[in-house]
Design a protein around this motif. Structure first.
Motif, mmCIF file in Angstrom:
data_model
loop_
_atom_site.group_PDB
_atom_site.id
_atom_site.type_symbol
_atom_site.label_atom_id
_atom_site.label_comp_id
_atom_site.label_asym_id
_atom_site.label_seq_id
_atom_site.Cartn_x
_atom_site.Cartn_y
_atom_site.Cartn_z
ATOM 1 N N LEU A 1 0.800 -1.152 0.101
ATOM 2 C CA LEU A 1 -0.018 0.014 -0.095
ATOM 3 C C LEU A 1 0.971 1.368 -0.046
ATOM 4 O O LEU A 1 0.258 2.548 -0.014
ATOM 5 C CB LEU A 1 -0.981 0.102 1.306
ATOM 6 C CG LEU A 1 -1.905 -1.114 1.434
ATOM 7 C CD1 LEU A 1 -2.891 -0.989 2.605
ATOM 8 C CD2 LEU A 1 -2.656 -1.392 -0.008
ATOM 9 N N ARG A 2 2.252 0.976 0.025
ATOM 10 C CA ARG A 2 3.041 2.370 -0.015
ATOM 11 C C ARG A 2 2.616 3.161 -1.251
ATOM 12 O O ARG A 2 2.731 2.708 -2.367
ATOM 13 C CB ARG A 2 4.631 2.113 0.236
ATOM 14 C CG ARG A 2 4.922 1.497 1.422
ATOM 15 C CD ARG A 2 6.392 1.242 1.540
ATOM 16 N NE ARG A 2 7.270 2.547 1.165
ATOM 17 C CZ ARG A 2 8.543 2.600 1.104
ATOM 18 N NH1 ARG A 2 9.211 1.362 1.266
ATOM 19 N NH2 ARG A 2 9.084 3.836 0.996
ATOM 20 N N ILE A 3 2.555 4.412 -0.969
ATOM 21 C CA ILE A 3 2.310 5.347 -2.077
ATOM 22 C C ILE A 3 3.640 5.181 -3.129
ATOM 23 O O ILE A 3 3.549 5.284 -4.141
ATOM 24 C CB ILE A 3 2.017 6.809 -1.737
ATOM 25 C CG1 ILE A 3 0.641 6.545 -0.848
ATOM 26 C CG2 ILE A 3 1.811 7.622 -2.778
ATOM 27 C CD1 ILE A 3 0.289 7.986 -0.198
ATOM 28 N N ARG A 4 4.688 5.462 -2.511
ATOM 29 C CA ARG A 4 6.031 5.387 -2.942
ATOM 30 C C ARG A 4 6.868 4.230 -3.116
ATOM 31 O O ARG A 4 7.955 4.342 -2.729
ATOM 32 C CB ARG A 4 6.916 6.792 -2.604
ATOM 33 C CG ARG A 4 6.206 8.033 -2.790
ATOM 34 C CD ARG A 4 7.084 9.303 -2.426
ATOM 35 N NE ARG A 4 6.528 10.448 -2.507
ATOM 36 C CZ ARG A 4 7.235 11.741 -2.776
ATOM 37 N NH1 ARG A 4 8.492 11.513 -2.754
ATOM 38 N NH2 ARG A 4 6.659 12.538 -3.172
ATOM 39 N N LEU A 5 6.205 3.236 -3.221
ATOM 40 C CA LEU A 5 7.051 1.869 -3.208
ATOM 41 C C LEU A 5 8.062 1.921 -4.087
ATOM 42 O O LEU A 5 8.054 2.157 -5.199
ATOM 43 C CB LEU A 5 6.000 0.709 -3.522
ATOM 44 C CG LEU A 5 6.757 -0.526 -3.537
ATOM 45 C CD1 LEU A 5 7.050 -1.111 -2.104
ATOM 46 C CD2 LEU A 5 5.797 -1.619 -3.995
ATOM 47 N N PRO A 6 9.385 1.763 -3.645
ATOM 48 C CA PRO A 6 10.562 1.773 -4.644
ATOM 49 C C PRO A 6 10.347 0.776 -5.689
ATOM 50 O O PRO A 6 9.762 -0.347 -5.530
ATOM 51 C CB PRO A 6 11.766 1.422 -3.864
ATOM 52 C CG PRO A 6 11.281 1.738 -2.418
ATOM 53 C CD PRO A 6 9.821 1.648 -2.290
ATOM 54 N N TRP A 7 10.841 1.180 -6.967
ATOM 55 C CA TRP A 7 10.791 0.263 -8.145
ATOM 56 C C TRP A 7 9.308 -0.168 -8.656
ATOM 57 O O TRP A 7 9.348 -0.897 -9.254
ATOM 58 C CB TRP A 7 11.530 -1.099 -7.944
ATOM 59 C CG TRP A 7 12.942 -0.988 -7.577
ATOM 60 C CD1 TRP A 7 13.817 0.048 -7.771
ATOM 61 C CD2 TRP A 7 13.834 -2.052 -7.139
ATOM 62 N NE1 TRP A 7 15.100 -0.225 -7.329
ATOM 63 C CE2 TRP A 7 15.128 -1.542 -6.788
ATOM 64 C CE3 TRP A 7 13.616 -3.270 -6.794
ATOM 65 C CZ2 TRP A 7 16.139 -2.120 -6.474
ATOM 66 C CZ3 TRP A 7 14.637 -4.146 -6.240
ATOM 67 C CH2 TRP A 7 16.096 -3.602 -5.955
ATOM 68 N N ALA A 8 8.542 0.808 -8.016
ATOM 69 C CA ALA A 8 7.056 0.727 -8.631
ATOM 70 C C ALA A 8 6.621 2.047 -8.879
ATOM 71 O O ALA A 8 6.985 3.219 -8.163
ATOM 72 C CB ALA A 8 6.298 0.002 -7.580
ATOM 73 N N LYS A 9 5.561 2.295 -9.743
ATOM 74 C CA LYS A 9 4.934 3.546 -10.083
ATOM 75 C C LYS A 9 4.163 3.909 -8.715
ATOM 76 O O LYS A 9 3.648 2.981 -8.244
ATOM 77 C CB LYS A 9 4.362 3.642 -11.178
ATOM 78 C CG LYS A 9 2.895 2.789 -11.385
ATOM 79 C CD LYS A 9 2.038 3.142 -12.578
ATOM 80 C CE LYS A 9 1.002 2.296 -12.654
ATOM 81 N NZ LYS A 9 -0.036 2.453 -14.089
ATOM 82 N N LYS A 10 3.835 5.422 -8.539
ATOM 83 C CA LYS A 10 3.067 5.557 -7.470
ATOM 84 C C LYS A 10 1.668 5.034 -7.402
ATOM 85 O O LYS A 10 1.150 5.034 -8.507
ATOM 86 C CB LYS A 10 3.013 6.974 -7.254
ATOM 87 C CG LYS A 10 4.128 7.893 -6.903
ATOM 88 C CD LYS A 10 4.083 9.459 -6.831
ATOM 89 C CE LYS A 10 5.327 9.974 -6.413
ATOM 90 N NZ LYS A 10 5.032 11.560 -6.343
ATOM 91 N N ASN A 11 1.297 4.854 -6.299
ATOM 92 C CA ASN A 11 -0.044 4.260 -6.234
ATOM 93 C C ASN A 11 -1.026 5.058 -5.235
ATOM 94 O O ASN A 11 -0.419 5.033 -4.156
ATOM 95 C CB ASN A 11 -0.376 2.827 -5.957
ATOM 96 C CG ASN A 11 -1.797 2.294 -6.176
ATOM 97 O OD1 ASN A 11 -2.620 2.395 -5.393
ATOM 98 N ND2 ASN A 11 -2.045 1.707 -7.345
ATOM 99 N N TYR A 12 -1.973 5.499 -5.317
ATOM 100 C CA TYR A 12 -2.694 6.539 -4.357
ATOM 101 C C TYR A 12 -3.801 5.994 -3.844
ATOM 102 O O TYR A 12 -4.739 6.511 -3.127
ATOM 103 C CB TYR A 12 -3.192 7.891 -4.990
ATOM 104 C CG TYR A 12 -1.873 8.772 -5.641
ATOM 105 C CD1 TYR A 12 -1.312 9.443 -4.559
ATOM 106 C CD2 TYR A 12 -1.519 8.762 -6.771
ATOM 107 C CE1 TYR A 12 -0.056 10.191 -4.726
ATOM 108 C CE2 TYR A 12 -0.401 9.406 -7.195
ATOM 109 C CZ TYR A 12 0.411 10.233 -6.247
ATOM 110 O OH TYR A 12 1.564 11.016 -6.794
ATOM 111 N N ALA A 13 -3.818 4.545 -3.688
ATOM 112 C CA ALA A 13 -5.182 3.950 -2.997
ATOM 113 C C ALA A 13 -5.276 4.458 -1.820
ATOM 114 O O ALA A 13 -6.396 4.383 -0.932
ATOM 115 C CB ALA A 13 -5.041 2.401 -3.265
ATOM 116 N N ALA A 14 -4.070 4.559 -1.005
ATOM 117 C CA ALA A 14 -3.933 5.085 0.445
ATOM 118 C C ALA A 14 -4.763 6.260 0.645
ATOM 119 O O ALA A 14 -5.426 6.374 1.681
ATOM 120 C CB ALA A 14 -2.553 4.947 0.776
ATOM 121 N N LEU A 15 -4.742 7.000 -0.177
ATOM 122 C CA LEU A 15 -5.539 8.320 -0.126
ATOM 123 C C LEU A 15 -6.882 8.042 -0.602
ATOM 124 O O LEU A 15 -7.873 8.948 -0.067
ATOM 125 C CB LEU A 15 -4.894 9.540 -1.075
ATOM 126 C CG LEU A 15 -3.446 9.902 -0.707
ATOM 127 C CD1 LEU A 15 -2.919 10.988 -1.663
ATOM 128 C CD2 LEU A 15 -3.039 10.020 0.718
#
Length: 248
Positions: free
Chosen positions: A162-176
Motif C-alpha cells: 500500500l505504500r504510495i512511493r514503493l521503490p521500483w514501482a509507480k506511485k499508487n494513491y489507493a492509500a488516499l
C-alpha cells in the motif's frame, strides 16, 4: 568486488530455474527458454533482466495464466521461518514475481492467493501492485484481512503493497482514495513486534507525509492519544523522518 544484484540473475541462474520448472512441467521447453534469454541477458540492468526472464517464462509455459501459476506453486518450496531469508534464500523467485506483476493484474483471486504464498518465501508487494491498481476497493478489504494474519510476512505485505512511493514501482494513491481502510491497516500493525513490519509501516507514514502531510498528522495525532508501545513509538519516530528533516 561485491557481486551486483543483477549478476545473480545470469545464464547459470536461468538454467537452474529451467531445471526446476521442467521437474514440475515436463513440456517446458528448456532450450527455447534459454534461447530467448541468452542473446541479451548480459547487456541488461536488473529490472530489464527480470522482465526478459518473465517474458521468456510466458513464452514457454501454458498460455492459460492459472495453469502457469499451478506450475509455479509446485516449485516454491517450503516457507521461510521468521522474517529472515527474503533475499538470501528467496531471491531466485524474483522473476516469478515479475511474471505475476506483468501478466496477473486482472486475475484478482488467483494473483492475490499466489502473492500470499510467494511472500512467505520471498516478497510479494510488486506483484500485488497491478492488482491494487485494477481492483483497489477489493484489495484494500483484503489488506485489512491480511493485516491480522498469523503469518508475519503476510502482515508485512498488507502494509508494504500500500505504500504510495514503493521503490521500483509507480506511485499508487489507493492509500488516499481509501484512507479509512488504509488507516485501519496501519493501525492494526502499529504495535507489531516484527521489525520488518515496523519499518514498512514507518515507510508508509514517511511516504504519506510527502504526499498529504495533513493526513500524516491525523494518523500520528490519533495514535499519540492512545497507548504508545515501544513498537509504535519507533514507527512514529522513523515515519516522521522527512517531517523532522523539513523542520531542521
Amino acid at each position: 568486488m561485491a557481486t551486483k544484484l543483477k549478476d545473480y540473475y545470469n545464464l547459470q541462474y536461468c538454467q537452474s530455474l529451467a531445471d526446476k520448472l521442467q521437474t514440475a512441467y515436463r513440456d517446458f521447453d528448456h532450450q527455447r527458454f534459454l534461447a530467448l534469454i541468452e542473446p541479451t541477458l548480459d547487456q541488461l540492468e536488473f529490472n530489464d533482466r527480470q522482465i526478459l526472464i518473465a517474458k521468456a517464462l510466458k513464452a514457454c509455459l501454458p498460455e492459460d495464466y492459472v495453469k502457469a501459476l499451478a506450475i509455479f506453486y509446485k516449485i516454491l518450496g517450503p516457507e521461510l521461518p521468521g522474517n529472515l531469508g527474503m533475499f538470501t534464500e528467496g531471491w531466485w523467485l524474483w522473476p516469478i514475481g515479475k511474471y505475476v506483476e506483468l501478466f496477473g493484474g486482472w486475475f484478482f483471486e488467483e494473483s492475490t492467493a499466489f502473492s500470499k504464498e510467494l511472500t512467505k518465501r520471498f516478497t510479494g508487494e510488486f506483484c500485488m501492485r497491478p492488482v491494487l491498481e485494477n481492483f483497489p476497493e477489493r484489495t484494500m478489504r483484503l489488506m485489512l484481512e491480511w493485516s491480522r494474519d498469523d503469518n508475519q510476512r503476510v502482515r508485512r505485505l498488507a502494509s508494504e503493497c500500500l505504500r504510495i512511493r514503493l521503490p521500483w514501482a509507480k506511485k499508487n494513491y489507493a492509500a488516499l482514495e481509501f484512507f479509512n481502510e488504509y488507516v485501519q491497516v496501519l493501525s492494526n500493525l502499529r504495535h507489531d513486534s516484527d521489525k520488518t513490519i515496523q519499518k514498512s509501516v514507518a515507510n508508509n507514514l514517511n511516504d504519506l507525509y510527502k504526499e498529504a502531510p495533513d493526513k500524516f498528522k491525523l494518523i500520528i495525532n490519533n495514535w499519540q492519544q492512545q497507548e504508545i508501545t515501544p513498537a509504535c513509538a519507533w514507527i512514529i519516530k522513523h515515519g516522521s523522518r522527512s517531517q523532522i528533516k523539513a523542520r531542521s
